[in-house]
Design a protein around this motif. Sequence first.
Motif, PDB file in Angstrom:
ATOM      1  N   ASP A   1     -31.744  49.055   1.208  1.00 30.98           N
ATOM      2  CA  ASP A   1     -32.942  48.703   0.427  1.00 30.98           C
ATOM      3  C   ASP A   1     -32.810  47.350  -0.252  1.00 30.98           C
ATOM      4  N   GLU A   2     -31.631  47.063  -0.823  1.00 30.28           N
ATOM      5  CA  GLU A   2     -31.474  45.820  -1.571  1.00 30.28           C
ATOM      6  C   GLU A   2     -31.421  44.582  -0.669  1.00 30.28           C
ATOM      7  N   PHE A   3     -31.422  44.777   0.653  1.00 29.00           N
ATOM      8  CA  PHE A   3     -31.439  43.647   1.586  1.00 29.00           C
ATOM      9  C   PHE A   3     -32.837  43.424   2.179  1.00 29.00           C
ATOM     10  N   LEU A   4     -33.728  44.409   2.027  1.00 28.77           N
ATOM     11  CA  LEU A   4     -35.023  44.367   2.719  1.00 28.77           C
ATOM     12  C   LEU A   4     -35.907  43.198   2.310  1.00 28.77           C
ATOM     13  N   ASP A   5     -36.030  42.910   1.010  1.00 30.41           N
ATOM     14  CA  ASP A   5     -36.881  41.792   0.585  1.00 30.41           C
ATOM     15  C   ASP A   5     -36.360  40.474   1.152  1.00 30.41           C
ATOM     16  N   PHE A   6     -35.050  40.274   1.060  1.00 27.35           N
ATOM     17  CA  PHE A   6     -34.437  39.058   1.607  1.00 27.35           C
ATOM     18  C   PHE A   6     -34.736  38.952   3.104  1.00 27.35           C
ATOM     19  N   TYR A   7     -34.540  40.050   3.822  1.00 28.45           N
ATOM     20  CA  TYR A   7     -34.778  40.098   5.269  1.00 28.45           C
ATOM     21  C   TYR A   7     -36.238  39.750   5.588  1.00 28.45           C
ATOM     22  N   ASP A   8     -37.169  40.346   4.842  1.00 32.50           N
ATOM     23  CA  ASP A   8     -38.594  40.078   5.076  1.00 32.50           C
ATOM     24  C   ASP A   8     -38.951  38.621   4.777  1.00 32.50           C
ATOM     25  N   GLU A   9     -38.290  38.028   3.776  1.00 33.69           N
ATOM     26  CA  GLU A   9     -38.545  36.635   3.417  1.00 33.69           C
ATOM     27  C   GLU A   9     -38.058  35.664   4.488  1.00 33.69           C
ATOM     28  N   MET A  10     -37.237  36.142   5.416  1.00 33.44           N
ATOM     29  CA  MET A  10     -36.760  35.293   6.510  1.00 33.44           C
ATOM     30  C   MET A  10     -37.850  35.053   7.561  1.00 33.44           C
TER      31      MET A  10
END
Length: 147
Positions: free
Chosen positions: A66-75
């Motif tokens: 979960d804590e990686f999802l926003d970063f991943y989506d921002e890519m």
Amino acid sequence: MSKVLIVFASMTGNTEEMAEAIRDGVRDAGIEPEFKSALDASGSELTEYDGILLGAYTWGDGDLPDEFLDFYDEMDGLDLTGKKAAVFGSCDSSYSSYGAAVDTIIEKLKELGAEVVLEGLKVELNPSNDEKQECFNFGKQLVEKLA
């Protein structure tokens, strides 16, 4: 001089231990990397670096944490052409997909044009001393690929 970014997500500290050993390897190769938790990083930052090291543990049956999802989506939509990248993460062989988060991130980097220069580094749960040395070498190897 090349700029290197290390971004990771770690719940129990295993992937963070890997990230720290990788950071030490990058330093040993002569570069002071930017070192961030995925919660403190923005995907758009990737465009500012020559070398990218991303780390995430695999959650459940192959999901990104979960804590990686926003970063991943921002890519999404970034142009990472010319960037050298590598991916690492702690894994758990009790699940059907071993280290699938590492594979998911590698595919995303490739889609965005980055050159993934090292095979994904997967460690079973917490890294042993030998595996920490592998992580150290992983960081050094990325820097060598930047030369």
